[in-house]
Design a protein around this motif. Sequence first.
Motif, PDB file in Angstrom:
ATOM      1  N   ALA A 368       0.810  -1.219   0.000  1.00 56.09           N
ATOM      2  CA  ALA A 368       0.000   0.000   0.000  1.00 56.09           C
ATOM      3  C   ALA A 368       0.842   1.268   0.000  1.00 56.09           C
ATOM      4  O   ALA A 368       0.446   2.289  -0.569  1.00 56.09           O
ATOM      5  CB  ALA A 368      -0.942   0.003   1.210  1.00 56.09           C
ATOM      6  N   GLY A 369       2.011   1.214   0.634  1.00 59.21           N
ATOM      7  CA  GLY A 369       2.809   2.423   0.742  1.00 59.21           C
ATOM      8  C   GLY A 369       3.632   2.734  -0.481  1.00 59.21           C
ATOM      9  O   GLY A 369       3.786   3.906  -0.837  1.00 59.21           O
ATOM     10  N   GLY A 370       4.174   1.712  -1.156  1.00 60.25           N
ATOM     11  CA  GLY A 370       5.104   2.001  -2.243  1.00 60.25           C
ATOM     12  C   GLY A 370       5.023   1.078  -3.430  1.00 60.25           C
ATOM     13  O   GLY A 370       5.927   1.080  -4.267  1.00 60.25           O
ATOM     14  N   ARG A 371       3.962   0.237  -3.523  1.00 62.10           N
ATOM     15  CA  ARG A 371       3.755  -0.608  -4.696  1.00 62.10           C
ATOM     16  C   ARG A 371       4.966  -1.506  -4.968  1.00 62.10           C
ATOM     17  O   ARG A 371       5.308  -1.777  -6.115  1.00 62.10           O
ATOM     18  CB  ARG A 371       3.436   0.250  -5.937  1.00 62.10           C
ATOM     19  N   GLY A 372       5.637  -1.933  -3.919  1.00 62.21           N
ATOM     20  CA  GLY A 372       6.804  -2.802  -4.065  1.00 62.21           C
ATOM     21  C   GLY A 372       8.103  -2.149  -3.636  1.00 62.21           C
ATOM     22  O   GLY A 372       9.087  -2.840  -3.383  1.00 62.21           O
ATOM     23  N   HIS A 373       8.149  -0.826  -3.572  1.00 64.69           N
ATOM     24  CA  HIS A 373       9.319  -0.151  -3.027  1.00 64.69           C
ATOM     25  C   HIS A 373       9.380  -0.374  -1.511  1.00 64.69           C
ATOM     26  O   HIS A 373       8.360  -0.598  -0.849  1.00 64.69           O
ATOM     27  CB  HIS A 373       9.246   1.348  -3.317  1.00 64.69           C
ATOM     28  N   ARG A 374      10.568  -0.278  -0.985  1.00 66.17           N
ATOM     29  CA  ARG A 374      10.766  -0.508   0.444  1.00 66.17           C
ATOM     30  C   ARG A 374      10.104   0.606   1.259  1.00 66.17           C
ATOM     31  O   ARG A 374      10.314   1.793   1.002  1.00 66.17           O
ATOM     32  CB  ARG A 374      12.268  -0.542   0.748  1.00 66.17           C
ATOM     33  N   THR A 375       9.303   0.212   2.238  1.00 68.08           N
ATOM     34  CA  THR A 375       8.675   1.147   3.170  1.00 68.08           C
ATOM     35  C   THR A 375       9.335   0.989   4.527  1.00 68.08           C
ATOM     36  O   THR A 375       9.556  -0.132   4.996  1.00 68.08           O
ATOM     37  CB  THR A 375       7.159   0.878   3.290  1.00 68.08           C
ATOM     38  N   LEU A 376       9.651   2.114   5.157  1.00 70.66           N
ATOM     39  CA  LEU A 376      10.342   2.071   6.444  1.00 70.66           C
ATOM     40  C   LEU A 376       9.727   3.089   7.389  1.00 70.66           C
ATOM     41  O   LEU A 376       9.727   4.291   7.115  1.00 70.66           O
ATOM     42  CB  LEU A 376      11.828   2.375   6.253  1.00 70.66           C
ATOM     43  N   ALA A 377       9.184   2.602   8.503  1.00 72.93           N
ATOM     44  CA  ALA A 377       8.642   3.462   9.546  1.00 72.93           C
ATOM     45  C   ALA A 377       9.662   3.544  10.675  1.00 72.93           C
ATOM     46  O   ALA A 377      10.127   2.519  11.177  1.00 72.93           O
ATOM     47  CB  ALA A 377       7.317   2.910  10.068  1.00 72.93           C
ATOM     48  N   GLY A 378      10.032   4.768  11.069  1.00 68.05           N
ATOM     49  CA  GLY A 378      11.017   4.923  12.120  1.00 68.05           C
ATOM     50  C   GLY A 378      11.290   6.371  12.454  1.00 68.05           C
ATOM     51  O   GLY A 378      10.667   7.292  11.915  1.00 68.05           O
ATOM     52  N   THR A 379      12.239   6.569  13.338  1.00 67.04           N
ATOM     53  CA  THR A 379      12.656   7.925  13.727  1.00 67.04           C
ATOM     54  C   THR A 379      13.543   8.516  12.632  1.00 67.04           C
ATOM     55  O   THR A 379      14.040   7.789  11.759  1.00 67.04           O
ATOM     56  CB  THR A 379      13.445   7.876  15.033  1.00 67.04           C
ATOM     57  N   PRO A 380      13.775   9.819  12.651  1.00 67.26           N
ATOM     58  CA  PRO A 380      14.695  10.409  11.669  1.00 67.26           C
ATOM     59  C   PRO A 380      16.060   9.722  11.676  1.00 67.26           C
ATOM     60  O   PRO A 380      16.654   9.494  10.612  1.00 67.26           O
ATOM     61  CB  PRO A 380      14.793  11.874  12.116  1.00 67.26           C
ATOM     62  N   GLU A 381      16.564   9.376  12.849  1.00 68.65           N
ATOM     63  CA  GLU A 381      17.863   8.707  12.927  1.00 68.65           C
ATOM     64  C   GLU A 381      17.819   7.335  12.277  1.00 68.65           C
ATOM     65  O   GLU A 381      18.768   6.922  11.595  1.00 68.65           O
ATOM     66  CB  GLU A 381      18.298   8.574  14.393  1.00 68.65           C
TER      67      GLU A 381
END
Length: 473
Positions: A368-381
Amino acid sequence: MTSSPRAPRSTGAPRRLHLNAFLMTGGHHEAAWRLPGADPRAGTDVDHFIDLARTAERGTFDAIFFADSPVLGAEVGRRPSGGLEPLTLLSAIAVATERIGLIATASTSYNSPYNLARRFASLDHISHGRVGWNIVTTATLDAARNFGLEELPAHEDRYRRAEEFLDVVRSLWSGWEADAVLADQEAAVWGDAAKVHATNHVGTYYRVAGPLNVQRSPQVHPVLVQAGSSEAGRDLAARTAEAVFTAHQRLEDAVAFAADVRRRAVAHGRDPEGVKILPGLVPVIGATEAEAWEKERELNDLVHPRYALTQLTRTLRLPEGSLGLEDRLPEDLPTEDQIEGAKSRYTLIVDLARREDLTVRELIGRLAGGRGHRTLAGTPEQIADALQSWFEAGAADGFNIMPAVLPSGLTEFVDQVVPILRERGLFRTEYEATTLRGHYGLGLPTEPERTAAPSAAPPAPGFGRPLAEAGTR
């Protein structure tokens, strides 16, 4: 781990990341338009995109990028669909910005070389040398039908046509020598005709006389970008591309892809440093990891499963209604060899589902987020750490940043992640060049040899067939 071949650097300058902002209406997550405060009509609002471009420019991004296809594509019920033609949109953005690069997608399947060369050269003049062309062959039957074709041309045929298309366009762009324009008012001589060269191309698909009716642009020609990851796509990228957009979920796959493209570039007599590898990344940024995960969960909860299921079924070339949300993917899916369009993305999706044993519902959430691209949820660091690890492992020269939500996701990245990358010495603090070639550290294109065009078969009047085979209509 296989290292990527790299040419020695004579300047001793530190290697730095390249960052593009891949812009898509309200964001790359398909449910971003449903968030409170989102503007579901932003896709035709030029001021929305100008503001995004200025935010990316404030973050000293190399470029902004627009995907495009000559077909409506997604179901209009599912998410914002359609929008402004990117070269037209970038003409407006060009005069509202100063330094950031401007990359537009255009298809070799459904354009003519002369007109497309003219449009890109014009935009390169308007922007003072900040333009790039993302070259696609367009792989949907619906697009073919918009241009009077009854079937989708074969994958290999589209790429053969694309290679000839590129040869013609580059010849047109290079037809004006650097000093062809004299502008000598006193002598009443505006230009030197001997330094303006016809193309005189006669090939399998095209017959183009030239010369182009636009003078040489500041970069000689726009930066050439390519996004296909199939065998034919990799070969085209290695032969012609100066930046390659790609999608990978795992570091080892990204490293192998980058090394493969660079090896192919060397085989074509090119410097591998002249090909920038730029995977996509969908960042979801929070002050804490838990906050980022909550943002991602909120977006995924807004996905309408019926629309997403329909799209996945079509992507996998399965009959409508054959997948249930709690199912695993069937074992008898078509092989990559049986797929005519978007081969590499098809393989990525199937491999992801198989490797992680995902249900269809879980797979829909991952896509849902990127149609196959890597999605990463996290802090700025954490986001900065992820970019740095792939960059230093040789998997990437930079990234297409694909904010899940716009404009907030791009603003957060510029204000929170970019400063960390700068502190680590990984990203520029200010622009050091005025052109997109300069941002990418690319030189001007090599001048062509001025020889007569060889004779060849006359061009085909229809797609994918030489004239002798095409007959009459």
